[in-house]
Design an enzyme around this catalytic site. Structure first.
Site, short mmCIF file in Angstrom:
data_model
loop_
_atom_site.label_atom_id
_atom_site.label_comp_id
_atom_site.label_asym_id
_atom_site.label_seq_id
_atom_site.Cartn_x
_atom_site.Cartn_y
_atom_site.Cartn_z
N LYS A 1 -40.64 56.26 47.94
CA LYS A 1 -40.75 57.00 46.69
C LYS A 1 -41.57 58.27 46.87
CE LYS A 1 -40.73 52.96 43.62
NZ LYS A 1 -41.62 52.12 42.79
N HIS B 1 -48.58 46.31 34.77
CA HIS B 1 -49.14 45.77 36.03
C HIS B 1 -50.40 44.96 35.75
CE1 HIS B 1 -47.31 49.69 37.73
NE2 HIS B 1 -46.54 48.72 38.17
N SER C 1 -44.08 52.75 35.63
CA SER C 1 -44.81 53.96 36.02
C SER C 1 -43.94 55.19 35.81
CB SER C 1 -45.22 53.88 37.50
OG SER C 1 -46.07 52.80 37.73
N ARG D 1 -38.87 42.53 34.78
CA ARG D 1 -38.66 43.03 33.42
C ARG D 1 -37.24 42.71 33.01
NH1 ARG D 1 -41.21 48.45 35.49
NH2 ARG D 1 -40.22 47.43 37.24
N1 ATP Z 1 -44.13 46.21 32.58
C1 ATP Z 1 -44.03 45.35 33.58
N2 ATP Z 1 -43.92 44.02 33.37
C2 ATP Z 1 -43.78 43.17 34.41
N3 ATP Z 1 -43.77 43.52 35.71
C3 ATP Z 1 -43.91 44.83 35.98
C4 ATP Z 1 -44.05 45.81 34.94
N4 ATP Z 1 -44.15 47.03 35.54
C5 ATP Z 1 -44.06 46.80 36.86
N5 ATP Z 1 -43.92 45.51 37.15
C6 ATP Z 1 -43.80 44.88 38.46
O1 ATP Z 1 -44.88 45.30 39.27
C7 ATP Z 1 -44.48 45.37 40.64
C8 ATP Z 1 -44.82 46.73 41.20
O2 ATP Z 1 -43.99 47.65 40.56
P1 ATP Z 1 -43.95 49.20 40.81
O3 ATP Z 1 -45.15 49.68 41.52
O4 ATP Z 1 -42.61 49.57 41.31
O5 ATP Z 1 -44.09 49.70 39.28
P2 ATP Z 1 -43.01 50.27 38.31
O6 ATP Z 1 -43.65 50.32 36.98
O7 ATP Z 1 -41.72 49.54 38.46
O8 ATP Z 1 -42.91 51.75 38.86
P3 ATP Z 1 -41.64 52.64 39.22
O9 ATP Z 1 -41.17 53.18 37.91
O10 ATP Z 1 -42.23 53.68 40.10
O11 ATP Z 1 -40.66 51.76 39.93
C9 ATP Z 1 -42.99 45.01 40.64
O12 ATP Z 1 -42.85 43.62 40.90
C10 ATP Z 1 -42.57 45.32 39.22
O13 ATP Z 1 -41.43 44.58 38.84
MG MG Z 2 -40.51 49.65 40.21
#
Ligand code: ATP
Ligand code: MG
Length: 161
Positions: free
Chosen positions: A42, A18, A129, A91
């Site tokens: 969630k 993030h 996450s 991703r």
């Molecule tokens: N490693 C990453 N690289 C690029 N974008 C990311 C990454 N992790 C999360 N995002 C993006 O950040 C935004 C917020 O994502 P979110 O809060 O769902 O996090 P997450 O890591 O996907 O968590 P979860 O596992 O709970 O879904 C989304 O657009 C997601 O695609």
């Molecule tokens: Mg997510």
């Protein structure tokens, strides 16, 4: 021209993936509002206040980054803030289906708002996450995935013997 983007998510908790999107987003936008979803379907580990605090601590006091709670519909929030861009990270292909649907719905509801996607950095392509929480719960090493303040909070939630 309004160069504010809203970057929404649950950030439960914020990861280096993030933070990378936020920092790179600042190459394209003057201000990024990190919108922490309050009423996500969630089952979150951290309260919305905890999630906001962790992002604030991790981003320091850069005036270009605003961390806020989104209570209600994302698209209404974006319009209220006078923003025109929703920033999302992509991703794997697995992100695409859901993101595609969300972007279409939001654009149908509000034509003035566009969703823009930023590709993950290769080194964070696997990082989420959920992965971080799973690792933390099982006592895995997560220092490469989250900043120190988040690491400390995860260790509080999942004390290891
Ligand atoms: N490693 C990453 N690289 C690029 N974008 C990311 C990454 N992790 C999360 N995002 C993006 O950040 C935004 C917020 O994502 P979110 O809060 O769902 O996090 P997450 O890591 O996907 O968590 P979860 O596992 O709970 O879904 C989304 O657009 C997601 O695609
Ligand atoms: Mg997510």
């Amino acid at each position: 021209m309004n160069r504010t983007a809203v970057y929404p998510g649950s950030f439960d908790p914020v990861t280096f993936g993030h933070l990378d999107i936020i920092q790179r987003g600042l190459n394209a936008f003057d201000t990024i509002i990190v919108g922490v979803a309050q009423n996500s379907a969630k089952n979150n580990l951290f309260t919305v206040e905890e999630r906001v605090t962790m992002i604030r601590e991790a981003t320091g006091n850069d005036p270009r980054i605003i961390v806020d709670v989104i209570d209600g519909l994302l698209i209404n929030y974006v319009v209220e803030k006078g923003a025109r861009i929703i920033l999302r990270g992509l991703r794997a292909v697995s992100d695409f289906e859901y993101e595609f649907q969300l972007a279409q719905v939001n654009h149908t509801v509000e034509k003035r708002v566009e969703t823009l996607f930023m590709m993950t950095s290769v080194r964070y392509g696997y990082l989420s996450s959920s992965v971080v929480k799973e690792m933390a719960a099982l006592g895995g090493t997560i220092t490469e995935f989250v900043p120190a303040n988040v690491l400390a909070k995860l260790q509080e939630k999942f004390p290891q013997p």
